[in-house]
Scaffold this motif. Structure first.
Motif, PDB file in Angstrom:
ATOM      1  N   LEU A 185      89.915 -21.624  52.151  1.00  0.00           N
ATOM      2  CA  LEU A 185      90.814 -22.557  51.461  1.00  0.00           C
ATOM      3  C   LEU A 185      90.326 -22.767  50.033  1.00  0.00           C
ATOM      4  O   LEU A 185      89.153 -23.062  49.817  1.00  0.00           O
ATOM      5  N   HIS A 186      91.239 -22.606  49.091  1.00  0.00           N
ATOM      6  CA  HIS A 186      90.946 -22.915  47.684  1.00  0.00           C
ATOM      7  C   HIS A 186      91.472 -24.312  47.350  1.00  0.00           C
ATOM      8  O   HIS A 186      92.673 -24.563  47.490  1.00  0.00           O
ATOM      9  N   ILE A 187      90.597 -25.171  46.906  1.00  0.00           N
ATOM     10  CA  ILE A 187      91.009 -26.511  46.464  1.00  0.00           C
ATOM     11  C   ILE A 187      91.091 -26.490  44.935  1.00  0.00           C
ATOM     12  O   ILE A 187      90.076 -26.283  44.257  1.00  0.00           O
ATOM     13  N   VAL A 188      92.290 -26.692  44.428  1.00  0.00           N
ATOM     14  CA  VAL A 188      92.566 -26.498  43.007  1.00  0.00           C
ATOM     15  C   VAL A 188      93.111 -27.789  42.402  1.00  0.00           C
ATOM     16  O   VAL A 188      94.048 -28.376  42.933  1.00  0.00           O
ATOM     17  N   LYS A 189      92.535 -28.197  41.305  1.00  0.00           N
ATOM     18  CA  LYS A 189      93.090 -29.337  40.565  1.00  0.00           C
ATOM     19  C   LYS A 189      94.215 -28.826  39.665  1.00  0.00           C
ATOM     20  O   LYS A 189      94.109 -27.744  39.085  1.00  0.00           O
ATOM     21  N   ASN A 190      95.266 -29.602  39.538  1.00  0.00           N
ATOM     22  CA  ASN A 190      96.460 -29.119  38.828  1.00  0.00           C
ATOM     23  C   ASN A 190      96.296 -29.108  37.304  1.00  0.00           C
ATOM     24  O   ASN A 190      96.729 -30.032  36.617  1.00  0.00           O
ATOM     25  N   TYR A 191      95.645 -28.054  36.833  1.00  0.00           N
ATOM     26  CA  TYR A 191      95.583 -27.749  35.403  1.00  0.00           C
ATOM     27  C   TYR A 191      96.038 -26.308  35.266  1.00  0.00           C
ATOM     28  O   TYR A 191      95.711 -25.463  36.122  1.00  0.00           O
ATOM     29  N   THR A 192      96.760 -26.024  34.214  1.00  0.00           N
ATOM     30  CA  THR A 192      97.419 -24.728  34.103  1.00  0.00           C
ATOM     31  C   THR A 192      96.452 -23.558  34.303  1.00  0.00           C
ATOM     32  O   THR A 192      96.724 -22.628  35.067  1.00  0.00           O
ATOM     33  N   GLY A 193      95.303 -23.627  33.618  1.00  0.00           N
ATOM     34  CA  GLY A 193      94.336 -22.535  33.720  1.00  0.00           C
ATOM     35  C   GLY A 193      93.768 -22.383  35.118  1.00  0.00           C
ATOM     36  O   GLY A 193      93.661 -21.279  35.650  1.00  0.00           O
ATOM     37  N   ASP A 194      93.416 -23.508  35.714  1.00  0.00           N
ATOM     38  CA  ASP A 194      92.855 -23.477  37.071  1.00  0.00           C
ATOM     39  C   ASP A 194      93.851 -22.890  38.060  1.00  0.00           C
ATOM     40  O   ASP A 194      93.508 -22.043  38.901  1.00  0.00           O
ATOM     41  N   VAL A 195      95.087 -23.352  37.983  1.00  0.00           N
ATOM     42  CA  VAL A 195      96.101 -22.896  38.940  1.00  0.00           C
ATOM     43  C   VAL A 195      96.328 -21.391  38.794  1.00  0.00           C
ATOM     44  O   VAL A 195      96.338 -20.640  39.776  1.00  0.00           O
ATOM     45  N   MET A 196      96.456 -20.933  37.555  1.00  0.00           N
ATOM     46  CA  MET A 196      96.705 -19.511  37.285  1.00  0.00           C
ATOM     47  C   MET A 196      95.534 -18.658  37.759  1.00  0.00           C
ATOM     48  O   MET A 196      95.709 -17.638  38.423  1.00  0.00           O
ATOM     49  N   ASN A 197      94.327 -19.095  37.431  1.00  0.00           N
ATOM     50  CA  ASN A 197      93.162 -18.283  37.784  1.00  0.00           C
ATOM     51  C   ASN A 197      92.894 -18.273  39.282  1.00  0.00           C
ATOM     52  O   ASN A 197      92.502 -17.245  39.850  1.00  0.00           O
ATOM     53  N   PHE A 198      93.125 -19.399  39.938  1.00  0.00           N
ATOM     54  CA  PHE A 198      92.945 -19.412  41.400  1.00  0.00           C
ATOM     55  C   PHE A 198      94.023 -18.543  42.077  1.00  0.00           C
ATOM     56  O   PHE A 198      93.749 -17.904  43.095  1.00  0.00           O
ATOM     57  N   GLU A 199      95.235 -18.537  41.505  1.00  0.00           N
ATOM     58  CA  GLU A 199      96.281 -17.654  42.060  1.00  0.00           C
ATOM     59  C   GLU A 199      95.861 -16.191  41.969  1.00  0.00           C
ATOM     60  O   GLU A 199      96.006 -15.415  42.922  1.00  0.00           O
ATOM     61  N   MET A 200      95.327 -15.846  40.813  1.00  0.00           N
ATOM     62  CA  MET A 200      94.887 -14.467  40.619  1.00  0.00           C
ATOM     63  C   MET A 200      93.738 -14.129  41.565  1.00  0.00           C
ATOM     64  O   MET A 200      93.696 -13.048  42.169  1.00  0.00           O
ATOM     65  N   ALA A 201      92.804 -15.062  41.716  1.00  0.00           N
ATOM     66  CA  ALA A 201      91.669 -14.838  42.618  1.00  0.00           C
ATOM     67  C   ALA A 201      92.141 -14.682  44.053  1.00  0.00           C
ATOM     68  O   ALA A 201      91.616 -13.839  44.807  1.00  0.00           O
ATOM     69  N   ALA A 202      93.165 -15.464  44.430  1.00  0.00           N
ATOM     70  CA  ALA A 202      93.691 -15.359  45.798  1.00  0.00           C
ATOM     71  C   ALA A 202      94.309 -13.981  46.031  1.00  0.00           C
ATOM     72  O   ALA A 202      94.154 -13.389  47.107  1.00  0.00           O
ATOM     73  N   GLU A 203      94.997 -13.479  45.003  1.00  0.00           N
ATOM     74  CA  GLU A 203      95.581 -12.136  45.124  1.00  0.00           C
ATOM     75  C   GLU A 203      94.502 -11.062  45.245  1.00  0.00           C
ATOM     76  O   GLU A 203      94.598 -10.148  46.070  1.00  0.00           O
ATOM     77  N   LEU A 204      93.469 -11.196  44.431  1.00  0.00           N
ATOM     78  CA  LEU A 204      92.364 -10.235  44.488  1.00  0.00           C
ATOM     79  C   LEU A 204      91.670 -10.305  45.845  1.00  0.00           C
ATOM     80  O   LEU A 204      91.277  -9.277  46.414  1.00  0.00           O
ATOM     81  N   ALA A 205      91.521 -11.534  46.367  1.00  0.00           N
ATOM     82  CA  ALA A 205      90.889 -11.688  47.676  1.00  0.00           C
ATOM     83  C   ALA A 205      91.757 -11.056  48.765  1.00  0.00           C
ATOM     84  O   ALA A 205      91.242 -10.401  49.686  1.00  0.00           O
ATOM     85  N   ALA A 206      93.076 -11.257  48.648  1.00  0.00           N
ATOM     86  CA  ALA A 206      93.990 -10.662  49.632  1.00  0.00           C
ATOM     87  C   ALA A 206      93.866  -9.140  49.614  1.00  0.00           C
ATOM     88  O   ALA A 206      93.846  -8.493  50.669  1.00  0.00           O
ATOM     89  N   ASP A 207      93.759  -8.583  48.407  1.00  0.00           N
ATOM     90  CA  ASP A 207      93.574  -7.133  48.283  1.00  0.00           C
ATOM     91  C   ASP A 207      92.308  -6.675  49.005  1.00  0.00           C
ATOM     92  O   ASP A 207      92.222  -5.559  49.508  1.00  0.00           O
ATOM     93  N   ALA A 208      91.316  -7.574  49.016  1.00  0.00           N
ATOM     94  CA  ALA A 208      90.046  -7.241  49.673  1.00  0.00           C
ATOM     95  C   ALA A 208      90.066  -7.628  51.152  1.00  0.00           C
ATOM     96  O   ALA A 208      89.042  -7.562  51.831  1.00  0.00           O
TER      97      ALA A 208
END
Lengths: 331, 331
Positions: free
Chosen positions: B100-123
């Protein structure tokens, strides 16, 4: 004055209301300004109390709880509690095995705790006292004859509190307390002053590019002022006087890197990294540590270092469970 | 700039050294700036990570430990970590049950955690995400679209961390996290600005007699500025917008009165007394509370209030043991 308070003259009374409302494990005697455990210790065990001027929170009231203090009395900001308060704390917690008074070495505190001990003796309560005088910065200061009592008090309250929980008698508890007091050393520094609410202006002025080395927890002058250095050089100025005063090699050491109140945690961690590197170079082995705000000076920015030359018994007591608002683990 | 640092550009790296040296229960991946548990959770349990800009300590790194986070990644001060850091944290702690990724709602955090989730899914790592957006002060700010994520994050990390320790699956953990996020509200205020080390000057100016109501944890502008009021009036300005936004009656409430970093504990207790009196008047029943520095803004003076409309299950998970540098009880 930028403070979250109501009337500057009622800060302690107002804060005690907040403590009573937030911590279900303590009770507050508002008249005597005594914080004590909601559930007293089992009968027959030595009780431990401390107290002093307010403005150093969480010390002492935040250290009331299982494994640490039985009660603490709160003076006005940077002002000793009265003997009556200390007596009230003593009579509240005594259960027949006697009471240890933990006193920081400031003239008013020492005098008032002495008087409270005499009053308690008159009431048939056995009291023993330990005076902490661990500040290596200066021999005498505005507030005290001899060294000031600072950070070792926190470590002492934890260790002695654990011993009292185990059921040691008053003489052995006092001997342990004295041993901790004798083996602790502290040194502090400040980047800024702080403002006592009733005064309404900073206790002293410290120019924008200067820091004060060897400052006391009430803003007492230290050894000297100098331009602000980097964390490494500040760490050297805290570590060296302590190591020059007592040999910390060949024993397990408990270290506390303490924030003065207004310094963020991230800076305390930067400082701790520097301190631990210097201690390693000096052959000092830190076995336990605290990094955070434990003995503060209102919103002062700065930090202090405390080292305790411990032994296996002190380490064992350090590791014992503690449950207080200001320090807790293992319960 | 009055700070205990070395090079302003190395503050995070230096602080991570201090964290690694002081906390035996965590390890630090210095390259990726990830703090993770020294002893991983048992296999088959969901892992919980968070992360964000530094300068809010103890959040998030201080909440890594048994009963709370498995790992946290630290960005530069007030700057989102990179997707690579988040991916490193994710792969470090995954043991097959998802993260589970716990993300505070800031534009950069949300975008980067989304990207990390995609990369993790790829893995091949299953990732679920909860976004905290609990600040009632303003709808949009400098850093975010929609409400900012602030204090509820701390309560969420505790509650969800306890649930993960018990062995819930990723879907149920995510649902719980969303429920906590949906039922938490926060409001903050500042008496002073703070200084980002690499900037070297205060983020904003706040005149000597003014405070800012509704400020964000990066010094983002709030609702308005006004002359400094007393603790009672400040408490009203924190409590009222929160109660206007969500009904907190008829449920057990967890309250956090949080210091912004530079406000002494004694003032937080004064504030808590005022807050709790207002909540009682409003029929809100606070069953658990935290008073202290948990989500800070460097040395900013001020405070924030967070209320969580909890339920019996959240209270039970709140009471579960936790052992982290920033929050611990019951172990």
């Amino acid at each position: 004055m930028k403070k979250l308070i109501n009337n500057p003259d009622n800060v302690i009374a107002d804060a005690l209301k907040g403590i009573a409302a937030s911590d279900k494990d303590v009770r507050v005697d508002f008249e005597n300004r005594v914080i004590y455990r909601a559930t007293p210790k089992d009968g027959g065990k030595v009780a431990i109390i401390s107290g002093g001027g307010s403005g150093h929170e969480p010390m002492h009231g935040g250290f009331v709880g299982t494994g640490m203090l039985d009660a603490a009395c709160a003076g006005e900001v940077f002002t000793s509690p009265t003997p009556d308060q200390m007596l009230a704390a003593t009579t509240t917690v005594d259960n027949g095995a006697g009471v240890l008074h933990i006193v920081k070495n400031y003239t008013g505190d020492v005098m008032n705790f002495e008087m409270a001990a005499e009053l308690a003796a008159d009431a048939g309560i056995e009291v023993a006292t330990v005076v902490v005088a661990d500040d290596v910065a200066v021999q005498d200061s505005l507030y005290t004859a001899g060294r000031r009592g600072v950070g070792t008090t926190v470590l002492l309250e934890k260790i002695v509190g654990a011993a009292a929980e185990e059921g040691g008698d008053l003489a052995s508890i006092q001997a342990l307390a004295q041993k901790v007091a004798d083996n602790g050393r502290s040194m502090g520094m400040a980047l800024t002053s702080c403002t006592v609410p009733s005064a309404g202006k900073p206790t002293f002025d410290l120019p924008e590019n200067e820091m004060e080395i060897g400052i006391g927890i009430h803003g007492e002058p230290g050894r000297h002022r100098e331009p602000i250095g980097d964390a490494h050089s500040v760490a050297e100025q805290l570590v060296q006087p302590i190591l020059a005063d007592l040999d910390f090699t060949g024993a397990p050491v408990i270290a506390m890197l303490n924030g003065m109140g207004g310094t963020p945690l991230i800076e305390l961690y930067v400082m701790y990294a520097e301190v631990i590197a210097l201690l390693e170079d000096a052959g000092v082995k830190v076995e336990r540590n605290l990094v955070g705000n434990y003995i503060t000076s209102l919103e002062m920015a700065g930090c202090s270092l405390t080292l305790l030359r411990a032994d296996d018994e002190m380490i064992r007591l350090w590791d014992a469970p503690v449950q207080s608002a200001g320090l807790r683990w293992g319960l």
